[in-house]
Write an enzyme that holds these catalytic residues in place. Sequence first.
Site, PDB file in Angstrom:
ATOM      1  CG  ASP A  46      -2.220   0.873   0.941  1.00 12.43           C
ATOM      2  OD1 ASP A  46      -2.099   2.074   0.759  1.00 12.43           O
ATOM      3  OD2 ASP A  46      -3.304   0.164   1.216  1.00 12.43           O
ATOM      4  CG  ASP A  69       2.300   4.904  -6.398  1.00  7.66           C
ATOM      5  OD1 ASP A  69       1.213   4.682  -7.073  1.00  7.66           O
ATOM      6  OD2 ASP A  69       2.420   6.309  -6.545  1.00  7.66           O
ATOM      7  CE1 TYR A 161     -13.642   3.398  -8.253  1.00  2.00           C
ATOM      8  CE2 TYR A 161     -15.798   2.868  -8.758  1.00  2.00           C
ATOM      9  CZ  TYR A 161     -14.757   2.357  -8.011  1.00  2.00           C
ATOM     10  OH  TYR A 161     -14.677   1.237  -7.198  1.00  2.00           O
ATOM     11  CE  LYS A 165     -12.307   0.003  -9.519  1.00  2.00           C
ATOM     12  NZ  LYS A 165     -11.236  -0.522  -8.842  1.00  2.00           N
TER      13      LYS A 165
END
Length: 267
Positions: A46, A69, A161, A165
């Site tokens: 993370d 990252d 977004y 996706k």
Amino acid sequence: MALHYEGCEMSRFDGRVAIITGAAQGMGEATARLFAAEGATVVITDVLEEKGRALAADIGGDAVFRGLDVSDEASWAAVVAFAVERFGRVDVLVNNAGMLQFSSVEGLDVDATRTLLGVNLLGPMMGAKHVVPVMKAAGKGVIVNISSVDGLRGVNGLSAYTASKWALRGLTKTQALELGPSGIRVCSVHPGGVDTALGNPFGREGDELQANYQNVPLRRIGLPEEVARVTAFVASDDASYMNGAELAVDGGWSAGTYYPGLPGTPS
Ligand SMILES: NC(=O)c1ccc[n+]([C@@H]2O[C@H](COP(=O)([O-])OP(=O)(O)OC[C@H]3O[C@@H](n4cnc5c(N)ncnc54)[C@H](O)[C@@H]3O)[C@@H](O)[C@H]2O)c1
């Protein structure tokens, strides 16, 4: 010995090594805890270093944290090299890290969208680029791409977004075709409405929280553990003939739309 995860006695990941991105909190954390409970050596990654280290310490055993990252290719190369050097293998990659961005169509922020695509789309692409040679050498592996209910249908105010996706879902199909012959399975999981910092940013609780999910057939928000269990299934040998599949874990949100006045429409 495998840690216990709410009564879980299985050990489907004994001897296996999993890299999980965005695993310091939320669904990634739940996934890391479950994989470890089922015997996996988990590389928790993370950008949230403090939280990630604390989680690895809490899980114990071989669990380890590495800063990653996902939008930075050098960072990917370093994490995969670390896993191979320390543990000698990578059996599972869960591309879970993601970010959200609200915008109207004409309010598009191009730089912010480039950043989002770097995390939600390029991140998983680069992860696969670096982990696949290791999996190919082993003749097997699993990649689970965490897409979204918004990768199965459109949603207003979330164009970047939603596009990212859907792209991740499409990427999954291509990777399944290309990597299947090498014994590597690639599937996408599509959570929808999950109680995490991303899904519940204002930390709502009780009726106030559930009120936003009354158009979900199960009429509640999901829990991170409910998605983690499906991710674990996909990553395990229980799903050994599953490749290129998309699994909605969304309480039926993507199943369709209630038509007012027809039988079965909730009041
Ligand atoms: N919560 C929901 O309702 C929901 C629904 C559908 C899909 N998802 C997806 O599930 C995944 C997990 O999200 P969550 O709900 O647990 O949210 P979360 O915000 O709790 O977790 C996301 C994690 O990704 C990490 N991250 C963000 N940018 C990163 C980067 N550049 N590199 C590495 N890590 C980075 C964050 O630090 C965080 O730990 C995301 O891909 C998200 O899009 C969530």
